[in-house]
Design a protein around this motif. Structure first.
Motif, PDB file in Angstrom:
ATOM      1  N   LEU A 132      43.138  43.488  38.453  1.00  0.00           N
ATOM      2  CA  LEU A 132      44.078  42.323  38.441  1.00  0.00           C
ATOM      3  C   LEU A 132      45.187  42.261  39.320  1.00  0.00           C
ATOM      4  CD1 LEU A 132      44.853  41.533  34.556  1.00  0.00           C
ATOM      5  CD2 LEU A 132      43.837  40.034  36.168  1.00  0.00           C
ATOM      6  N   ALA A 133      45.808  43.554  39.782  1.00  0.00           N
ATOM      7  CA  ALA A 133      46.566  43.578  40.843  1.00  0.00           C
ATOM      8  C   ALA A 133      45.942  43.328  42.252  1.00  0.00           C
ATOM      9  CB  ALA A 133      47.337  44.975  40.683  1.00  0.00           C
ATOM     10  N   ALA A 134      44.702  43.817  42.364  1.00  0.00           N
ATOM     11  CA  ALA A 134      44.091  43.266  43.511  1.00  0.00           C
ATOM     12  C   ALA A 134      43.836  41.837  43.632  1.00  0.00           C
ATOM     13  CB  ALA A 134      42.751  44.293  43.799  1.00  0.00           C
ATOM     14  N   ILE A 135      43.263  41.170  42.638  1.00  0.00           N
ATOM     15  CA  ILE A 135      43.318  39.650  42.692  1.00  0.00           C
ATOM     16  C   ILE A 135      44.506  39.097  42.904  1.00  0.00           C
ATOM     17  CG2 ILE A 135      42.712  37.891  41.115  1.00  0.00           C
ATOM     18  CD1 ILE A 135      40.781  39.682  39.666  1.00  0.00           C
ATOM     19  N   TRP A 136      45.571  39.415  42.181  1.00  0.00           N
ATOM     20  CA  TRP A 136      47.034  38.721  42.233  1.00  0.00           C
ATOM     21  C   TRP A 136      47.415  38.994  43.911  1.00  0.00           C
ATOM     22  CZ3 TRP A 136      51.471  38.958  38.504  1.00  0.00           C
ATOM     23  CH2 TRP A 136      51.203  38.494  37.283  1.00  0.00           C
ATOM     24  N   GLN A 137      47.389  40.274  44.427  1.00  0.00           N
ATOM     25  CA  GLN A 137      47.644  40.437  45.991  1.00  0.00           C
ATOM     26  C   GLN A 137      46.771  39.372  46.873  1.00  0.00           C
ATOM     27  OE1 GLN A 137      47.390  44.968  45.765  1.00  0.00           O
ATOM     28  NE2 GLN A 137      49.103  44.374  47.509  1.00  0.00           N
ATOM     29  N   ASP A 138      45.363  39.160  46.466  1.00  0.00           N
ATOM     30  CA  ASP A 138      44.622  38.386  47.228  1.00  0.00           C
ATOM     31  C   ASP A 138      45.054  36.693  47.222  1.00  0.00           C
ATOM     32  OD1 ASP A 138      42.323  37.296  48.753  1.00  0.00           O
ATOM     33  OD2 ASP A 138      41.520  37.075  47.017  1.00  0.00           O
ATOM     34  N   ALA A 178      42.847  32.022  37.972  1.00  0.00           N
ATOM     35  CA  ALA A 178      41.826  31.697  36.641  1.00  0.00           C
ATOM     36  C   ALA A 178      40.279  31.903  37.193  1.00  0.00           C
ATOM     37  CB  ALA A 178      42.329  30.595  35.934  1.00  0.00           C
ATOM     38  N   GLY A 179      40.285  31.253  38.414  1.00  0.00           N
ATOM     39  CA  GLY A 179      38.791  31.186  38.609  1.00  0.00           C
ATOM     40  C   GLY A 179      38.268  32.636  39.177  1.00  0.00           C
ATOM     41  N   LYS A 180      39.160  33.060  39.950  1.00  0.00           N
ATOM     42  CA  LYS A 180      38.966  34.653  40.432  1.00  0.00           C
ATOM     43  C   LYS A 180      38.710  35.609  39.212  1.00  0.00           C
ATOM     44  CE  LYS A 180      40.673  34.574  45.043  1.00  0.00           C
ATOM     45  NZ  LYS A 180      39.315  34.974  45.759  1.00  0.00           N
ATOM     46  N   VAL A 181      39.627  35.437  38.266  1.00  0.00           N
ATOM     47  CA  VAL A 181      39.338  36.059  36.966  1.00  0.00           C
ATOM     48  C   VAL A 181      38.275  36.050  36.295  1.00  0.00           C
ATOM     49  CG1 VAL A 181      40.400  36.385  34.498  1.00  0.00           C
ATOM     50  CG2 VAL A 181      41.980  36.487  36.558  1.00  0.00           C
ATOM     51  N   PHE A 182      37.631  34.658  36.349  1.00  0.00           N
ATOM     52  CA  PHE A 182      36.390  34.405  35.510  1.00  0.00           C
ATOM     53  C   PHE A 182      34.965  34.899  36.228  1.00  0.00           C
ATOM     54  CE2 PHE A 182      33.206  31.079  34.433  1.00  0.00           C
ATOM     55  CZ  PHE A 182      33.204  31.654  33.140  1.00  0.00           C
ATOM     56  N   LYS A 183      35.366  34.895  37.699  1.00  0.00           N
ATOM     57  CA  LYS A 183      34.286  35.430  38.410  1.00  0.00           C
ATOM     58  C   LYS A 183      34.084  36.999  38.387  1.00  0.00           C
ATOM     59  CE  LYS A 183      32.314  35.235  42.879  1.00  0.00           C
ATOM     60  NZ  LYS A 183      31.961  34.811  44.344  1.00  0.00           N
ATOM     61  N   GLU A 184      35.466  37.713  38.406  1.00  0.00           N
ATOM     62  CA  GLU A 184      35.357  39.063  38.331  1.00  0.00           C
ATOM     63  C   GLU A 184      34.957  39.815  36.913  1.00  0.00           C
ATOM     64  OE1 GLU A 184      35.627  43.065  39.786  1.00  0.00           O
ATOM     65  OE2 GLU A 184      35.676  41.158  40.781  1.00  0.00           O
ATOM     66  N   PHE A 185      35.612  39.210  35.891  1.00  0.00           N
ATOM     67  CA  PHE A 185      35.516  39.770  34.542  1.00  0.00           C
ATOM     68  C   PHE A 185      34.721  38.853  33.461  1.00  0.00           C
ATOM     69  CE2 PHE A 185      39.705  40.687  36.287  1.00  0.00           C
ATOM     70  CZ  PHE A 185      39.803  42.131  36.377  1.00  0.00           C
ATOM     71  N   MET A 228      43.472  39.226  27.994  1.00  0.00           N
ATOM     72  CA  MET A 228      42.074  39.288  28.321  1.00  0.00           C
ATOM     73  C   MET A 228      41.205  40.272  27.734  1.00  0.00           C
ATOM     74  SD  MET A 228      42.819  39.005  32.595  1.00  0.00           S
ATOM     75  CE  MET A 228      40.896  39.695  32.736  1.00  0.00           C
ATOM     76  N   ALA A 229      41.931  41.361  27.386  1.00  0.00           N
ATOM     77  CA  ALA A 229      41.232  42.629  26.588  1.00  0.00           C
ATOM     78  C   ALA A 229      40.539  41.964  25.563  1.00  0.00           C
ATOM     79  CB  ALA A 229      41.952  44.007  26.305  1.00  0.00           C
ATOM     80  N   ARG A 230      41.185  41.044  24.703  1.00  0.00           N
ATOM     81  CA  ARG A 230      40.763  40.470  23.347  1.00  0.00           C
ATOM     82  C   ARG A 230      39.688  39.314  23.528  1.00  0.00           C
ATOM     83  NH1 ARG A 230      46.404  40.957  22.669  1.00  0.00           N
ATOM     84  NH2 ARG A 230      46.701  38.672  22.708  1.00  0.00           N
ATOM     85  N   MET A 231      39.468  38.830  24.762  1.00  0.00           N
ATOM     86  CA  MET A 231      38.694  37.696  24.926  1.00  0.00           C
ATOM     87  C   MET A 231      37.115  38.069  25.094  1.00  0.00           C
ATOM     88  SD  MET A 231      40.734  35.471  27.591  1.00  0.00           S
ATOM     89  CE  MET A 231      42.602  34.637  27.293  1.00  0.00           C
ATOM     90  N   GLU A 232      36.181  36.813  24.673  1.00  0.00           N
ATOM     91  CA  GLU A 232      34.865  37.298  24.858  1.00  0.00           C
ATOM     92  C   GLU A 232      34.491  36.995  26.284  1.00  0.00           C
ATOM     93  OE1 GLU A 232      32.934  34.756  22.189  1.00  0.00           O
ATOM     94  OE2 GLU A 232      33.807  35.514  20.342  1.00  0.00           O
ATOM     95  N   ARG A 233      33.343  37.642  26.539  1.00  0.00           N
ATOM     96  CA  ARG A 233      32.810  37.732  27.906  1.00  0.00           C
ATOM     97  C   ARG A 233      31.951  36.374  27.874  1.00  0.00           C
ATOM     98  NH1 ARG A 233      36.381  40.764  28.256  1.00  0.00           N
ATOM     99  NH2 ARG A 233      36.701  42.596  29.383  1.00  0.00           N
ATOM    100  N   GLN A 234      31.932  35.586  29.030  1.00  0.00           N
ATOM    101  CA  GLN A 234      31.118  34.662  29.443  1.00  0.00           C
ATOM    102  C   GLN A 234      30.350  34.794  30.684  1.00  0.00           C
ATOM    103  OE1 GLN A 234      32.905  30.765  28.894  1.00  0.00           O
ATOM    104  NE2 GLN A 234      34.355  31.640  27.220  1.00  0.00           N
ATOM    105  N   GLU A 235      29.576  34.347  30.926  1.00  0.00           N
ATOM    106  CA  GLU A 235      28.771  34.315  32.396  1.00  0.00           C
ATOM    107  C   GLU A 235      29.166  33.249  33.217  1.00  0.00           C
ATOM    108  OE1 GLU A 235      26.467  36.320  33.477  1.00  0.00           O
ATOM    109  OE2 GLU A 235      26.617  37.603  31.464  1.00  0.00           O
ATOM    110  N   HIS A 236      29.536  33.986  34.463  1.00  0.00           N
ATOM    111  CA  HIS A 236      30.072  33.077  35.692  1.00  0.00           C
ATOM    112  C   HIS A 236      28.998  32.300  36.034  1.00  0.00           C
ATOM    113  CE1 HIS A 236      31.834  31.623  39.423  1.00  0.00           C
ATOM    114  NE2 HIS A 236      30.738  32.166  40.235  1.00  0.00           N
ATOM    115  N   GLU A 237      29.299  30.878  36.057  1.00  0.00           N
ATOM    116  CA  GLU A 237      28.213  29.815  36.465  1.00  0.00           C
ATOM    117  C   GLU A 237      28.184  29.730  37.960  1.00  0.00           C
ATOM    118  OE1 GLU A 237      27.292  25.177  35.497  1.00  0.00           O
ATOM    119  OE2 GLU A 237      29.363  26.016  35.299  1.00  0.00           O
ATOM    120  N   VAL A 238      27.066  30.566  38.383  1.00  0.00           N
ATOM    121  CA  VAL A 238      26.707  30.468  39.889  1.00  0.00           C
ATOM    122  C   VAL A 238      26.164  29.220  40.147  1.00  0.00           C
ATOM    123  CG1 VAL A 238      25.459  31.670  41.524  1.00  0.00           C
ATOM    124  CG2 VAL A 238      26.419  32.965  39.867  1.00  0.00           C
ATOM    125  N   ILE A 239      26.522  28.485  41.401  1.00  0.00           N
ATOM    126  CA  ILE A 239      26.220  27.395  42.048  1.00  0.00           C
ATOM    127  C   ILE A 239      24.800  27.523  42.745  1.00  0.00           C
ATOM    128  CG2 ILE A 239      26.442  25.423  43.445  1.00  0.00           C
ATOM    129  CD1 ILE A 239      29.285  25.665  42.850  1.00  0.00           C
TER     130      ILE A 239
END
Length: 701
Positions: A178-184, A212-219, A241-252
Motif C-alpha cells: 500500500l505504501a508503494a501504491i501511495w507513493q506512486d 482505488a483503481g490501483k488497489v483493485f488491480k494489485e489486490f 482491506m484485510a476483511r474484504m472479499e477478493r474479486q477479479e480485476h476486469e482486464v480490458i
C-alpha cells in the motif's frame, strides 16, 4: 484596558437556574436599563481614534474556524491519557497566519508516548475541531517565578517535534505494498508512514479514484471511494482491506481486428456536438509553448511521427457507415510540421489565429503541430488536437512521451489501444456493471427535475451561441489555508468545499434550493487505461439542496456524500442519463444543467527537452463557452486561483464581476464561521424575496 462584552435586546439573559455562573459571566448594561452584557473573556483597549485594539484573552478560551474552544477541556482529556504527567494547550499562529491548536506535554518517567496514540485517545473523546494540529513533548514545562506555567516560554512547534505525525514504517507485506501504491499515486519521493493521512499529504478526489483503481488491480479488492475517506491512513486502509472479499480485476481485452469500430459514449457526444452550427471549433485543444535554446525541428518532427505510430487514436478518423457513426484506424496518415518565419509581432498573432481552425473528423490525424521561428534559439511551438481523440490526461501523456522520443528514448509497446476500450464498453460484463450504476443515478433524479435559471442580462436565444469570455480571480493565501483546514476538519476535500460554496452562490442568485451542477471527471477507473491517449472524460450531474436553514457544515457533509456517490458511479455515461430521464431538449441550452464546476487537478508532467527552457506562451484568443456559466479553479503551489467562463450572449462582464466578488465573499464567510446558516450568508444579489440579514456585531462596551 477593559474586557469586551456583548449584548442586545433579548440576547444576554443569563444561564438557566445557575445564578452564580450568571453573576460571574454577565454584568448590568450601563446603556439600557434592565439589560445584561456578556463578559466575552477578550482583553482589549479602546483607542483614541475609536477603534478597538484586541490584546488577548483573560481566560483560556479561543475561537478557531468559527468554534469557541476551551483549551482547558483539551488539557483535561490529555491528562487522562496513561503516561501523560503534565499538559498545556495553546493557540498559536502557523506560517500562513492561521490559528492552530498546539499541545505541549511531559511524559511520566520511562514512558514512551507516540503522537498518534495521543491523537487517537483525543479523537475518542473530542470533536475534530478540538484535536491539536501539533504535539510537542518536553522534559518539563517552563514556569514563571511564582510557579505557574510560563506559556510565553513554550517553544514554537517546529521540525519533527511539531510535525503532528511521526514516521512509522510498514509492519507487514500489505502495508508495504500500500505504501508503494501511495507513493506512486501521490508522486512522493520520501517514505510514507502508515499513519500519514492521504489527504494531508497531497491526496484529492482524482488521486483517490486512481488509488482505488490501483488497489483493485494489485489486490483484487474493490475499495469504495468513500472508504478512502473513512480509512485515510495506510494502517486503517490495510485493516479494512484485510476483511474484504477478493474479486477479479476486469482486464480490458484486445478487440478482434475489423474494418471499423464503434464509438465510445464520450466520442458519440463530441461527434454529434461537432456537427452543430457554430461548434466546429468548440472542442479544439490548442497549446502554445515558447522554447529558448537550441531546438532541432527535424528531431521534433521525427518524435511526433513516433507518437502517431504508437497511439492508434492519433491515426483514427470518424465517419458515418450505414447510418452509424464509427471510427476507422489508418495504418498511415499524412503528417508534417508547419514552419513559419514571421516578419513582425502582428504576423505572429495572425499565424497563431489561423493555426487554430476546424478539423475534418474524417481525415486523421486530428492533431496538427507548427513551429514559429523567432530566432536561432527562440521558437514558439504550436499544438492543436481535437477533443474526440484526447482529453486533459492525454495531453499530459503526449507531452511526456514526446519529450522521451525527442531525447532518443524508446518506450515499451502498449497492450491495448483506445478502440479496445470502445469495444469493451459494449461488452456484456461492462453493461451489467453500468446497469448497477444506473440505479443510483435514476434514484438521485427521481421526481420533478429542478430548474435553477440564473438571472441574465440578455434574453436567451433559441439558437445556441458559443461566444464566450472569462474573468479571472485569485484567492488570498490565508483564505486558501483556512478552506483547506475546513476540508480537513470535515474529512472532505477542497473540491467539495468550493463546490458547496458555488452551489450556495447559485442558490442566492436563482432563488432555488434544489440545484444541478455539472462537473467533468477523468473516468479512467480501470488502470488498464492509464497510458492510453483518447477521450475518456464523463460529465457528472451533481444534485444538491442548499436549503437556507442548514448550517454550512451540515450542508458540506451533504455535498460530500453526493460527490462520493457520483464519483463511485462515474462510469455511467451522462448521455444515457439524459435519455433515461427523458429530459426535454430546449433550443439554445445544455440538457439538465446550465452551470458547471471544474477544479483542475490533472496530474501534469512537465516536458523536459535537453538544453531548452520551456514556458507557456499566452495570447488572447476568441473564447468559446460550452455552458452558460463555468467556475474553474486551479491549485498552484498551495495557492488557489480561478475564474468564470461565461456566455457573452447571456451575461455582461459587470454581472460576472459581481458574481466573482460574491463567490469570494461566500468563501470568506464560511471560512470565518463554518456554522453560519446558509440564509445568513450575504451576497450583493440575494435570492428574490430573501431577507438580507446583517451579522450581529459580536461586542460592545
Amino acid at each position: 484596558l477593559g474586557e469586551l462584552v456583548i449584548g442586545g435586546a433579548g440576547v444576554a439573559r443569563g444561564y438557566l437556574n445557575r445564578a452564580e455562573l450568571t453573576a460571574e459571566k454577565f454584568v448590568d448594561s450601563p446603556f439600557v436599563a434592565g439589560e445584561r452584557l456578556y463578559r466575552t473573556g477578550d482583553l482589549a483597549r479602546w483607542m483614541k481614534d475609536g477603534n478597538v485594539d484586541f490584546i488577548g484573552r483573560i481566560d483560556n478560551q479561543a475561537k478557531i474556524r468559527g468554534y469557541r474552544i476551551e483549551t482547558g477541556e483539551i488539557e483535561s482529556q490529555l491528562l487522562q491519557v496513561a503516561g501523560v504527567r503534565e499538559a498545556v494547550v495553546l493557540v498559536r499562529s502557523d506560517a500562513s497566519g492561521q490559528k492552530t491548536l498546539c499541545a505541549y506535554y511531559t511524559p511520566d518517567a520511562e514512558t514512551d508516548l507516540a503522537v498518534n496514540d495521543l491523537r487517537s485517545a483525543l479523537v475518542q473523546e473530542l470533536p475534530g475541531y478540538m484535536i491539536p494540529s501539533y504535539f510537542v513533548e518536553l522534559e518539563h514545562l517552563p514556569l514563571t517565578p511564582n510557579g505557574k506555567v510560563d506559556r510565553k516560554a513554550l517553544p514554537s512547534p517546529e521540525g519533527e517535534a511539531g510535525s503532528g505525525t511521526e514516521y512509522v514504517a510498514p509492519r507487514n507485506k500489505l502495508e508495504a505494498k500500500l505504501a508503494a501504491i501511495w507513493q506512486d499515486v501521490l508522486g512522493h519521493a520520501k517514505q510514507i508512514g502508515v499513519y500519514d493521512n492521504f489527504f494531508d499529504i497531497g491526496g484529492h478526489s482524482l488521486r483517490a479514484t486512481t488509488l482505488a483503481g490501483k488497489v483493485f488491480k494489485e489486490f483484487n479488492v474493490n475499495l469504495p471511494l468513500r472508504d478512502v475517506f473513512r480509512h485515510s491512513t495506510i494502517a486503517s486502509m490495510a485493516e479494512v482491506m484485510a476483511r474484504m472479499e477478493r474479486q477479479e480485476h476486469e482486464v480490458i481485452p484486445q478487440a478482434e481486428e475489423r474494418e471499423c469500430y464503434p464509438l465510445s459514449s464520450a466520442q458519440k457526444r463530441l461527434f454529434i456536438q461537432h456537427t452543430l452550427d457554430g461548434a466546429d471549433q468548440l472542442y479544439n485543444m490548442p497549446e502554445l509553448v515558447q522554447m529558448e535554446g537550441h531546438f532541432d525541428v527535424e528531431r521534433f518532427e521525427a518524435a511526433m511521427r513516433k507518437l502517431i505510430i504508437r497511439h492508434e487514436s492519433l491515426r483514427t478518423g470518424f465517419e458515418i457507415v450505414k447510418g452509424e457513426a464509427v471510427q476507422r484506424i489508418y495504418s498511415q496518415v499524412d503528417f508534417a510540421v508547419e514552419h513559419h518565419h514571421p516578419e513582425d509581432a502582428a504576423q505572429i498573432e495572425q499565424i497563431i489565429r489561423s493555426f487554430v481552425r476546424p478539423f475534418d473528423l474524417g481525415k486523421p490525424p486530428l492533431l496538427r503541430t507548427g513551429v514559429i521561428e523567432l530566432g536561432p534559439d527562440l521558437h514558439i511551438l504550436l499544438f492543436d488536437m481535437h477533443h474526440i481523440v484526447s482529453d486533459g490526461v492525454s495531453m499530459a501523456i503526449v507531452m511526456h512521451e514526446f519529450s522521451s522520443f525527442y531525447a532518443g528514448e524508446e518506450l515499451p509497446p502498449l497492450r491495448i489501444q483506445y478502440k479496445d476500450y470502445a469495444v469493451w464498453q459494449q461488452s456484456k460484463a461492462h453493461l451489467e456493471r453500468i446497469g448497477q450504476q444506473e440505479a443510483y443515478w435514476l434514484q438521485t433524479f427521481e421526481g420533478e427535475l429542478p430548474t435553477a435559471d440564473l438571472p441574465t442580462d440578455y434574453e436567451r436565444s433559441a439558437v445556441r451561441s458559443y461566444q464566450g469570455a472569462h474573468l479571472d480571480f485569485d484567492v488570498e493565501a490565508s483564505l486558501s489555508a483556512r478552506l483547506r483546514e475546513l476540508a480537513a476538519q470535515r474529512e472532505s476535500t477542497l473540491f467539495m468545499v468550493l463546490l458547496a460554496a458555488y452551489t450556495v452562490l447559485l442558490s442566492k442568485y436563482s432563488g432555488h434550493e434544489d440545484l444541478i451542477v455539472g462537473t467533468p471527471v477523468a473516468a479512467r477507473t480501470n488502470t488498464d487505461l492509464e497510458p492510453i491517449i483518447g477521450m475518456f472524460v464523463n460529465t457528472l450531474a451533481l444534485r444538491n439542496r442548499p436549503s437556507g436553514n442548514k448550517t454550512f457544515l451540515s450542508y458540506l457533509d451533504e455535498v460530500k456524500e453526493t460527490a462520493l456517490g457520483a464519483f463511485e458511479n462515474q462510469d455511467y455515461p451522462f448521455e444515457e442519463l439524459v435519455e433515461r430521464l427523458n429530459v426535454k431538449r430546449e433550443p439554445g441550452r445544455f440538457p439538465l444543467f446550465d452551470a458547471v464546476f471544474d477544479m483542475q487537478n490533472i496530474e501534469e508532467r512537465d516536458a523536459e527537452l535537453e538544453g531548452i527552457r520551456l514556458k507557456n506562451y499566452e495570447l488572447d484568443q476568441l473564447e468559446e463557452a460550452k455552458f452558460d456559466l463555468t467556475l474553474f479553479i486551479y491549485e498552484n503551489n498551495g495557492s488557489l486561483s480561478g475564474g468564470f467562463f461565461y456566455a457573452t450572449k447571456l451575461f455582461k462582464e459587470t454581472m460576472i464581476r459581481t458574481l466573482t466578488e460574491d463567490y469570494l465573499r461566500i468563501l470568506t464567510q464560511i471560512a470565518e464561521n463554518p456554522q453560519l446558516e446558509l440564509n445568513r450568508i450575504e451576497c450583493h444579489k440575494p435570492s428574490e424575496g430573501a431577507k438580507r440579514v446583517v451579522d450581529t456585531i459580536e461586542f460592545a462596551f
